[in-house]
Scaffold this motif. Structure first.
Motif, PDB file in Angstrom:
ATOM      1  N   ILE A 189       0.857  -1.189   0.000  1.00 17.87           N
ATOM      2  CA  ILE A 189       0.000   0.000   0.000  1.00 17.87           C
ATOM      3  C   ILE A 189       0.891   1.237   0.000  1.00 17.87           C
ATOM      4  CG2 ILE A 189      -1.793   1.264   1.232  1.00 17.87           C
ATOM      5  CD1 ILE A 189      -2.490  -1.444   2.618  1.00 17.87           C
ATOM      6  N   ASP A 234      -2.789   4.855  -3.028  1.00 13.04           N
ATOM      7  CA  ASP A 234      -3.808   3.856  -2.708  1.00 13.04           C
ATOM      8  C   ASP A 234      -4.691   4.270  -1.532  1.00 13.04           C
ATOM      9  OD1 ASP A 234      -2.566   2.189  -4.663  1.00 13.04           O
ATOM     10  OD2 ASP A 234      -1.122   1.536  -3.155  1.00 13.04           O
ATOM     11  N   VAL A 254      -8.857   2.045   1.141  1.00 16.83           N
ATOM     12  CA  VAL A 254      -7.671   1.689   0.377  1.00 16.83           C
ATOM     13  C   VAL A 254      -8.164   1.272  -0.999  1.00 16.83           C
ATOM     14  CG1 VAL A 254      -5.714   0.112   0.178  1.00 16.83           C
ATOM     15  CG2 VAL A 254      -6.408   0.920   2.436  1.00 16.83           C
ATOM     16  N   THR A 308      -7.721  -0.605  -4.170  1.00 12.87           N
ATOM     17  CA  THR A 308      -6.923  -1.781  -4.516  1.00 12.87           C
ATOM     18  C   THR A 308      -6.736  -1.961  -6.024  1.00 12.87           C
ATOM     19  OG1 THR A 308      -8.887  -3.196  -4.478  1.00 12.87           O
ATOM     20  CG2 THR A 308      -7.640  -2.991  -2.422  1.00 12.87           C
ATOM     21  N   LEU A 366      -2.740  -1.511  -6.974  1.00 13.44           N
ATOM     22  CA  LEU A 366      -1.728  -2.005  -6.047  1.00 13.44           C
ATOM     23  C   LEU A 366      -0.638  -2.779  -6.763  1.00 13.44           C
ATOM     24  CD1 LEU A 366      -3.863  -3.370  -3.087  1.00 13.44           C
ATOM     25  CD2 LEU A 366      -2.323  -1.425  -3.036  1.00 13.44           C
ATOM     26  N   LYS A 368       2.807  -5.325  -6.082  1.00 10.99           N
ATOM     27  CA  LYS A 368       3.104  -6.392  -5.133  1.00 10.99           C
ATOM     28  C   LYS A 368       4.593  -6.668  -5.076  1.00 10.99           C
ATOM     29  CE  LYS A 368      -1.361  -8.428  -6.064  1.00 10.99           C
ATOM     30  NZ  LYS A 368      -2.099  -9.522  -6.623  1.00 10.99           N
ATOM     31  N   THR A 424       4.071  -5.114   8.034  1.00  9.38           N
ATOM     32  CA  THR A 424       2.728  -5.568   7.650  1.00  9.38           C
ATOM     33  C   THR A 424       1.684  -4.783   8.436  1.00  9.38           C
ATOM     34  OG1 THR A 424       2.772  -7.349   9.284  1.00  9.38           O
ATOM     35  CG2 THR A 424       3.469  -7.912   7.039  1.00  9.38           C
ATOM     36  N   ILE A 483      -7.128   0.535   7.739  1.00  4.12           N
ATOM     37  CA  ILE A 483      -6.919  -0.803   7.205  1.00  4.12           C
ATOM     38  C   ILE A 483      -8.051  -1.720   7.660  1.00  4.12           C
ATOM     39  CG2 ILE A 483      -5.352  -2.793   7.189  1.00  4.12           C
ATOM     40  CD1 ILE A 483      -4.345  -0.256   5.677  1.00  4.12           C
ATOM     41  N   GLU A 525      -9.611  -7.163   5.177  1.00  5.68           N
ATOM     42  CA  GLU A 525      -9.208  -7.664   3.853  1.00  5.68           C
ATOM     43  C   GLU A 525      -7.793  -7.239   3.464  1.00  5.68           C
ATOM     44  OE1 GLU A 525     -11.507  -3.796   3.030  1.00  5.68           O
ATOM     45  OE2 GLU A 525     -11.478  -5.376   4.544  1.00  5.68           O
ATOM     46  N   HIS A 526      -7.229  -6.272   4.178  1.00  8.65           N
ATOM     47  CA  HIS A 526      -5.871  -5.789   3.891  1.00  8.65           C
ATOM     48  C   HIS A 526      -4.831  -6.338   4.869  1.00  8.65           C
ATOM     49  CE1 HIS A 526      -8.693  -2.352   2.866  1.00  8.65           C
ATOM     50  NE2 HIS A 526      -8.359  -2.864   1.709  1.00  8.65           N
ATOM     51  N   TRP A 575      -0.812  -7.246   4.463  1.00 10.17           N
ATOM     52  CA  TRP A 575      -0.174  -6.520   3.376  1.00 10.17           C
ATOM     53  C   TRP A 575       0.963  -5.678   3.947  1.00 10.17           C
ATOM     54  CZ3 TRP A 575      -4.691  -4.337  -0.097  1.00 10.17           C
ATOM     55  CH2 TRP A 575      -5.448  -5.414  -0.594  1.00 10.17           C
ATOM     56  N   TYR A 601       3.082  -1.950   3.961  1.00 15.45           N
ATOM     57  CA  TYR A 601       2.892  -0.527   3.645  1.00 15.45           C
ATOM     58  C   TYR A 601       4.210   0.036   3.129  1.00 15.45           C
ATOM     59  CZ  TYR A 601       4.687   0.378   8.385  1.00 15.45           C
ATOM     60  OH  TYR A 601       5.442   0.414   9.534  1.00 15.45           O
TER      61      TYR A 601
END
Length: 190
Positions: free
Chosen positions: A23, A27, A34, A36, A39, A41, A54, A74, A77-78, A81, A83
C-alpha cells in the motif's frame, strides 16, 4: 507508530497476480479506504523479510511525504499486506481509542491543518514519527467515540446515496436531451 521500509527494500514491485500487495500513498483514498485497483506487489520471499511492515485490521496509514494528510483505515481484507516507504503506520491502543474514531479525527479539517503545520519544511514536505507524536488528540469516552462514529457513518451513507443519484442523473442527461431534441427521427439542417 512506524515509518515504512526504505524504497530499496521494496524495490522488487510488480503488477502481476502473485505476491503480497504494498500500500502506497496513491492507494489511500480517504479516512476509511484503500483503493486496490492499482496495487503493486512484492514477491512472498521479499514480504517475509518485511514482516515488521505488515498491517493489521484497525491500523491507520498516513502519508508521510508529499501529499500529507491522506490516510486510510486498514480493514480485515488488507491484513498482512505491506505498507510503503512514504507511509507511517499508526496502531491505536484499542482500549483507549477506536480506530474508526482516530481515522475520523485525523481527517477532520482543523486536525489536517495542524498536521500540515507539524510537517518539516523542505522541497517535499514530510512528517515523521517524532513530529506526529506532537499532535494533540482529543480522546473522549468510548461511548462518545461510538456516538461520533455512528452519526458520521449515517451522514457518509446519505452522501454516498446522493452521489450515486447525481452520477446517474449526469449519465442520463445526454440521453434525455437526444430524446427531447431529436425524438425518434432527427431532422438535420445546416
Amino acid at each position: 507508530m512506524a515509518a515504512g521500509p526504505s524504497g530499496f527494500l521494496v524495490g522488487d514491485l510488480h503488477e502481476g497476480p502473485d505476491g503480497v500487495p504494498v500500500i502506497s500513498p496513491p492507494d489511500l483514498v480517504g479516512p476509511r479506504g484503500v483503493d486496490t485497483r492499482r496495487l503493486r506487489k512484492v514477491p512472498v520471499a521479499v514480504a517475509d523479510k518485511l514482516a515488521r511492515f505488515t498491517v493489521r485490521a484497525g491500523d491507520l496509514l498516513i502519508v508521510r511525504q508529499g501529499s500529507l494528510g491522506r490516510l486510510g483505515l486498514i480493514g480485515p481484507e488488507h491484513a498482512g499486506w505491506i505498507y510503503g516507504s512514504s507511509c507511517l503506520r499508526l496502531r491505536p491502543n484499542r482500549s483507549m481509542i477506536l480506530p474508526n474514531y482516530l481515522a475520523t479525527y485525523l481527517s477532520h479539517p482543523p486536525v489536517q491543518q495542524a498536521l500540515l503545520r507539524l510537517a518539516q519544511p523542505s522541497t517535499v514536505p514530510s512528517l515523521n514519527s517524532a513530529t506526529l507524536r506532537e499532535l494533540l488528540i482529543a480522546v473522549p469516552s468510548m461511548d462518545k467515540q461510538q456516538t461520533v462514529i455512528a452519526a458520521l457513518a449515517d451522514i457518509d451513507h446519505q452522501i454516498a446515496i446522493h452521489q450515486k443519484m447525481a452520477n446517474r442523473l449526469s449519465d442520463l442527461r445526454p440521453a434525455v436531451f437526444d430524446e427531447l431534441a431529436w425524438g425518434a427521427d432527427p431532422t438535420w439542417t445546416s
